[in-house]
Scaffold this active site. Structure first.
Site, PDB file in Angstrom:
ATOM      1  N   ASN A  25       0.724  -1.266  -0.164  1.00 15.41           N
ATOM      2  CA  ASN A  25       0.082  -0.044   0.040  1.00 15.41           C
ATOM      3  C   ASN A  25       0.920   1.159  -0.070  1.00 15.41           C
ATOM      4  OD1 ASN A  25      -0.439   1.798   2.525  1.00 15.41           O
ATOM      5  ND2 ASN A  25       0.289  -0.020   3.337  1.00 15.41           N
ATOM      6  N   PHE A  42      -1.455   8.256   3.569  1.00 10.47           N
ATOM      7  CA  PHE A  42      -2.437   8.763   4.770  1.00 10.47           C
ATOM      8  C   PHE A  42      -3.526   9.661   4.323  1.00 10.47           C
ATOM      9  CE2 PHE A  42       2.008   8.153   5.944  1.00 10.47           C
ATOM     10  CZ  PHE A  42       2.191   7.093   6.531  1.00 10.47           C
ATOM     11  N   SER A  93       9.856   6.131   8.672  1.00 10.47           N
ATOM     12  CA  SER A  93      10.419   6.468   7.373  1.00 10.47           C
ATOM     13  C   SER A  93      11.746   5.912   7.454  1.00 10.47           C
ATOM     14  CB  SER A  93      10.070   8.020   6.899  1.00 10.47           C
ATOM     15  OG  SER A  93      11.215   8.028   5.974  1.00 10.47           O
ATOM     16  N   ASN A 120      15.974   5.466   6.319  1.00 12.30           N
ATOM     17  CA  ASN A 120      16.940   6.099   5.225  1.00 12.30           C
ATOM     18  C   ASN A 120      16.532   7.435   4.814  1.00 12.30           C
ATOM     19  OD1 ASN A 120      18.168   3.467   5.903  1.00 12.30           O
ATOM     20  ND2 ASN A 120      16.954   2.645   4.281  1.00 12.30           N
ATOM     21  N   THR A 121      16.269   8.093   5.551  1.00 13.93           N
ATOM     22  CA  THR A 121      15.830   9.578   5.163  1.00 13.93           C
ATOM     23  C   THR A 121      17.345  10.134   4.422  1.00 13.93           C
ATOM     24  OG1 THR A 121      14.462   9.787   7.258  1.00 13.93           O
ATOM     25  CG2 THR A 121      14.955  11.915   5.676  1.00 13.93           C
ATOM     26  N   LYS A 135       6.080   3.943  16.877  1.00 17.51           N
ATOM     27  CA  LYS A 135       6.128   2.669  15.816  1.00 17.51           C
ATOM     28  C   LYS A 135       7.317   2.830  14.845  1.00 17.51           C
ATOM     29  CE  LYS A 135       2.864   0.554  12.530  1.00 17.51           C
ATOM     30  NZ  LYS A 135       1.642   0.528  12.306  1.00 17.51           N
ATOM     31  N   ASN A 195       6.021  -1.319  11.262  1.00 19.33           N
ATOM     32  CA  ASN A 195       5.290  -0.991  10.333  1.00 19.33           C
ATOM     33  C   ASN A 195       5.822  -1.847   9.006  1.00 19.33           C
ATOM     34  OD1 ASN A 195       3.993   0.692   8.422  1.00 19.33           O
ATOM     35  ND2 ASN A 195       5.760   2.206   8.439  1.00 19.33           N
ATOM     36  N   THR A 196       5.075  -1.466   8.035  1.00 19.80           N
ATOM     37  CA  THR A 196       5.377  -2.316   6.692  1.00 19.80           C
ATOM     38  C   THR A 196       6.739  -2.160   6.212  1.00 19.80           C
ATOM     39  OG1 THR A 196       4.646  -0.204   5.371  1.00 19.80           O
ATOM     40  CG2 THR A 196       3.103  -2.115   5.635  1.00 19.80           C
ATOM     41  N   GLY A 244       2.327  -9.898   9.629  1.00 16.07           N
ATOM     42  CA  GLY A 244       2.187 -11.073   9.088  1.00 16.07           C
ATOM     43  C   GLY A 244       1.639 -12.108  10.027  1.00 16.07           C
ATOM     44  N   TYR A 300      -3.309  -6.999  10.631  1.00 16.34           N
ATOM     45  CA  TYR A 300      -4.057  -6.071   9.693  1.00 16.34           C
ATOM     46  C   TYR A 300      -4.377  -6.900   8.289  1.00 16.34           C
ATOM     47  CZ  TYR A 300      -5.599  -2.352   6.251  1.00 16.34           C
ATOM     48  OH  TYR A 300      -6.362  -1.515   5.347  1.00 16.34           O
TER      49      TYR A 300
HETATM   50  C1  LIG Z   1      -3.657  -0.883   3.524  1.00 16.83           C
HETATM   51  C2  LIG Z   1      -2.588  -0.534   4.598  1.00 16.83           C
HETATM   52  C3  LIG Z   1      -2.806   0.660   5.343  1.00 16.83           C
HETATM   53  C4  LIG Z   1      -2.073   0.981   6.328  1.00 16.83           C
HETATM   54  N1  LIG Z   1      -1.922   2.175   6.936  1.00 16.83           N
HETATM   55  C5  LIG Z   1      -1.378   2.260   7.963  1.00 16.83           C
HETATM   56  C6  LIG Z   1      -1.372   3.712   8.689  1.00 16.83           C
HETATM   57  O1  LIG Z   1      -2.019   4.647   8.330  1.00 16.83           O
HETATM   58  N2  LIG Z   1      -0.725   3.974   9.837  1.00 16.83           N
HETATM   59  C7  LIG Z   1       0.217   2.999  10.200  1.00 16.83           C
HETATM   60  O2  LIG Z   1       1.008   3.018  11.392  1.00 16.83           O
HETATM   61  N3  LIG Z   1       0.344   1.790   9.824  1.00 16.83           N
HETATM   62  C8  LIG Z   1      -0.434   1.412   8.546  1.00 16.83           C
HETATM   63  N4  LIG Z   1      -0.343   0.255   8.105  1.00 16.83           N
HETATM   64  C9  LIG Z   1       0.455  -0.736   8.768  1.00 16.83           C
HETATM   65  C10 LIG Z   1       0.032  -1.632   9.577  1.00 16.83           C
HETATM   66  O3  LIG Z   1      -0.529  -1.106  10.778  1.00 16.83           O
HETATM   67  C11 LIG Z   1       1.143  -2.823  10.074  1.00 16.83           C
HETATM   68  O4  LIG Z   1       1.901  -2.385  10.696  1.00 16.83           O
HETATM   69  C12 LIG Z   1       1.554  -3.679   8.810  1.00 16.83           C
HETATM   70  O5  LIG Z   1       0.349  -3.894   7.821  1.00 16.83           O
HETATM   71  C13 LIG Z   1       2.066  -5.133   9.434  1.00 16.83           C
HETATM   72  O6  LIG Z   1       0.922  -5.792   9.748  1.00 16.83           O
HETATM   73  P1  LIG Z   1       0.268  -6.936   8.978  1.00 16.83           P
HETATM   74  O7  LIG Z   1       1.228  -7.679   8.170  1.00 16.83           O
HETATM   75  O8  LIG Z   1      -0.688  -7.855   9.835  1.00 16.83           O
HETATM   76  O9  LIG Z   1      -0.714  -6.079   7.923  1.00 16.83           O
HETATM   77  C14 LIG Z   1      -1.043  -0.086   7.026  1.00 16.83           C
HETATM   78  C15 LIG Z   1      -1.124  -1.196   6.495  1.00 16.83           C
HETATM   79  C16 LIG Z   1      -1.874  -1.595   5.475  1.00 16.83           C
HETATM   80  C17 LIG Z   1      -1.835  -3.099   4.686  1.00 16.83           C
HETATM   81  C1  LIG Z   2       5.355   2.996   7.261  1.00 16.19           C
HETATM   82  O1  LIG Z   2       6.026   2.679   5.890  1.00 16.19           O
HETATM   83  C2  LIG Z   2       5.783   3.365   4.947  1.00 16.19           C
HETATM   84  C3  LIG Z   2       6.576   2.466   3.623  1.00 16.19           C
HETATM   85  O2  LIG Z   2       7.877   2.440   4.216  1.00 16.19           O
HETATM   86  C4  LIG Z   2       5.982   4.773   5.015  1.00 16.19           C
HETATM   87  O3  LIG Z   2       5.584   5.254   3.655  1.00 16.19           O
HETATM   88  C5  LIG Z   2       4.963   5.367   6.104  1.00 16.19           C
HETATM   89  O4  LIG Z   2       5.457   6.629   6.259  1.00 16.19           O
HETATM   90  C6  LIG Z   2       5.404   4.558   7.144  1.00 16.19           C
HETATM   91  N1  LIG Z   2       4.799   5.158   8.492  1.00 16.19           N
HETATM   92  C7  LIG Z   2       3.494   4.933   8.806  1.00 16.19           C
HETATM   93  C8  LIG Z   2       2.746   5.424   9.952  1.00 16.19           C
HETATM   94  O5  LIG Z   2       2.601   4.116   8.169  1.00 16.19           O
HETATM   95  C1  LIG Z   3       1.561   9.037   9.159  1.00 14.84           C
HETATM   96  C2  LIG Z   3       2.838   9.662   9.296  1.00 14.84           C
HETATM   97  O1  LIG Z   3       3.048  10.746   9.979  1.00 14.84           O
HETATM   98  N1  LIG Z   3       3.688   9.144   8.872  1.00 14.84           N
HETATM   99  C3  LIG Z   3       4.961   9.692   8.912  1.00 14.84           C
HETATM  100  C4  LIG Z   3       6.078   8.739   9.693  1.00 14.84           C
HETATM  101  O2  LIG Z   3       7.322   9.453   9.979  1.00 14.84           O
HETATM  102  C5  LIG Z   3       8.064   9.761   8.754  1.00 14.84           C
HETATM  103  C6  LIG Z   3       9.219  10.535   9.206  1.00 14.84           C
HETATM  104  O3  LIG Z   3      10.170   9.652   9.911  1.00 14.84           O
HETATM  105  C7  LIG Z   3       7.109  10.599   7.885  1.00 14.84           C
HETATM  106  O4  LIG Z   3       7.782  10.989   6.689  1.00 14.84           O
HETATM  107  C8  LIG Z   3       5.934  10.087   7.661  1.00 14.84           C
HETATM  108  O5  LIG Z   3       4.854  10.926   7.053  1.00 14.84           O
END
Ligand SMILES: Cc1cc2nc3c(=O)[nH]c(=O)nc-3n(C[C@H](O)[C@H](O)[C@H](O)COP(=O)(O)O)c2cc1C
Ligand SMILES: *[C@@H]1O[C@H](CO)[C@@H](O)[C@H](O)[C@H]1NC(C)=O
Ligand SMILES: CC(=O)N[C@H]1CO[C@H](CO)[C@@H](O)[C@@H]1O
Ligand SMILES: *[C@@H]1O[C@H](CO)[C@@H](O)[C@H](O)[C@H]1NC(C)=O
Ligand SMILES: *[C@@H]1O[C@H](CO)[C@@H](O)[C@H](O)[C@H]1NC(C)=O
Length: 399
Positions: free
Chosen positions: A151, A155, A216, A218-219, A256, A287-288, A338, A359
């Site tokens: 994905n 945001f 994020s 490796n900024t 996170k 996170n992913t 996972g 998720y």
């Molecule tokens: C479609 C999608 C949207 C997500 N949106 C967010 C998000 O807005 N903020 C966040 O911290 N993590 C987000 N995640 C990451 C999940 O919270 C979780 O960390 C990640 O998917 C790993 O768990 P899983 O393998 O069970 O899916 C998203 C994941 C997916 C698949």
């Molecule tokens: C999670 O990882 C993605 C892909 O690296 C990134 O774009 C996003 O900012 C990260 N943070 C959150 C809160 O999902």
């Molecule tokens: C949802 C969100 O605010 N994600 C942020 C996570 O942190 C990085 C910086 O480390 C931002 O670039 C993302 O926008």
């Protein structure tokens, strides 16, 4: 016609009726009626509902699932969670340690349905201060062969005000899940710290816990020391705002992190969060991933974005183990990545997770996955001689 017509093998009358409804008016409201039925039957979901939703594009399917959680009279589980799953952390009581990860209920629409589905806690968001659209579509991709999703939603958020009102209403209910709020920053914002502080001030009174991210990796242009200083600045300021809240009970603040951190970066993060002025109450790992394991088969594997689901599982478990050791088990961890079975949850717990989130497996398997994981985890704990979850936390890392 999108769904098979013959009745389910189980032969229960109610199911047959519903299947017929779904079949006759696919695409209409009756489809929702089909989805709405939460009778706990795994086969029904596996054989009928999930194959149907898989034919929709993934974002529509996601919206449909949120719709179902919002509008449906999901039958509440009558059985209480087993005692072995009860978990106490941060002075909060979780009836079970299986939570819904951030990103599913971004706008706080389905909290009651998700609670009824059996999650022990639900993380709302990420929610940004001002509303924002997110990236252009398509921005979600299913990798069915890999049980994975990529994905790049970017945001999309209705913003603090709207989400705040929904969470507040839910918070006033007696029968509800533990609710966390994952705070985001606006894309156009030049100051992440300010956005997170705004989030703390907005949600600190009504959320059971708060989450900020440093996901994020490796900024570009930021080297080790600089990064560490930046992280310290971010966390200490957000913590200060949290501590200044005028509430009876301060909400725990969690950080996170991404699974793609180098050993050096993990050490840096561990060192920072152990400092007095940066001592967060918990870590969410992870996170992913932006990595693309060799094993991936799905057509969409080269799409840009974060990869979740089965291919992330062991990567995130390793990250949990590393972070647990680097922080000497002093900071509770929510393990995510996972998880699709009781065994997966157990592995996260042994590696150091006190709670677990998921998720992607929920997206693929629907509500029954929650009940199955709980049942399996209860069994596995017992088989391994643990009376509850907390006894097993970090057991593997401690050896
Ligand atoms: C479609 C999608 C949207 C997500 N949106 C967010 C998000 O807005 N903020 C966040 O911290 N993590 C987000 N995640 C990451 C999940 O919270 C979780 O960390 C990640 O998917 C790993 O768990 P899983 O393998 O069970 O899916 C998203 C994941 C997916 C698949
Ligand atoms: C999670 O990882 C993605 C892909 O690296 C990134 O774009 C996003 O900012 C990260 N943070 C959150 C809160 O999902
Ligand atoms: C949802 C969100 O605010 N994600 C942020 C996570 O942190 C990085 C910086 O480390 C931002 O670039 C993302 O926008
Ligand atoms: C888990 O078991 C331990 C004893 O091993 C006990 O002290 C603790 O209170 C239990 N936790 C919960 C939440 O029941
Ligand atoms: C923890 O909860 C108990 C009762 O639920 C309460 O009396 C106590 O003040 C709480 N402690 C903190 C630190 O909030």
């Amino acid at each position: 016609m999108l769904v098979k017509t013959e009745g389910p093998r189980s032969g229960m009358r109610g199911h047959r009726q519903l299947t017929a409804l779904v079949t006759v008016t696919v695409g209409g409201t009756a489809t929702f009626a089909g989805l709405c039925v939460w009778n706990g039957n795994e086969n029904f979901y596996r054989d009928y509902v999930m194959p149907f939703t898989k034919r929709l594009d993934p974002e529509t399917s996601h919206q449909l699932a949120v719709f179902a959680m919002k509008h449906c009279l999901i039958k509440k589980q009558h059985k209480n969670d087993p005692e072995s799953l009860a978990t106490k952390l941060w002075n909060l009581s979780f009836s079970n340690p299986i939570g819904l990860a951030a990103g599913f209920d971004k706008q706080a629409e389905g909290m009651q349905g998700l609670h009824r589905t059996g999650f022990g806690f639900v993380e709302i968001g990420s929610v940004t201060p001002e509303p924002q659209e997110g990236n252009d579509k398509p921005r979600v991709f299913r990798l069915s062969e890999d049980n994975a999703i990529i994905n790049r939603y970017g945001f999309n958020s209705e913003g603090h005000e709207v989400v705040y009102n929904r969470v507040k209403d839910e918070g006033e209910k007696k029968d509800r899940a533990v609710i966390g709020v994952n705070l985001g920053k606006n894309k156009m914002s030049s100051d992440a710290t300010q956005d997170y502080v705004a989030g703390v001030n907005k949600f600190g009174k009504i959320a059971d816990y708060l989450v900020i991210n440093v996901s994020s990796p490796n900024t570009p242009g930021l080297r080790g020391l600089q990064k560490k200083a930046e992280l310290e600045h971010l966390i200490s300021n957000v913590l200060e705002a949290r501590n200044a809240l005028n509430v009876p009970k301060l909400p725990p603040l969690l950080l996170k992190i991404a699974p793609d951190l180098s050993e050096e970066e993990k050490k840096d993060i561990a060192n920072v969060v152990l400092k007095n002025n940066c001592r967060v109450d918990g870590l969410i790992v992870s996170n992913t991933t932006i990595s693309r394991p060799e094993s991936l088969k799905g057509d969409s594997k080269d799409e840009i974005g974060g990869l979740s689901g089965e291919p992330l599982k062991d990567i995130s478990t390793k990250c949990i183990r590393d972070i647990y050791r680097l922080t000497n088990g002093q900071i509770p961890i929510i393990g995510v990545g996972g998880v699709a079975s009781g065994q997966d949850a157990f592995e996260k717990i042994l590696a150091g997770a006190s709670l677990v989130q998921l998720y992607t497996s929920f997206a693929f398997q629907g509500p029954p996955v929650v009940r199955r994981i709980k049942r399996e985890l209860d069994e596995i704990l017992r088989l391994n001689g643990y009376t509850n979850v907390s006894e097993a936390v970090g057991r593997e890392s401690r050896k």
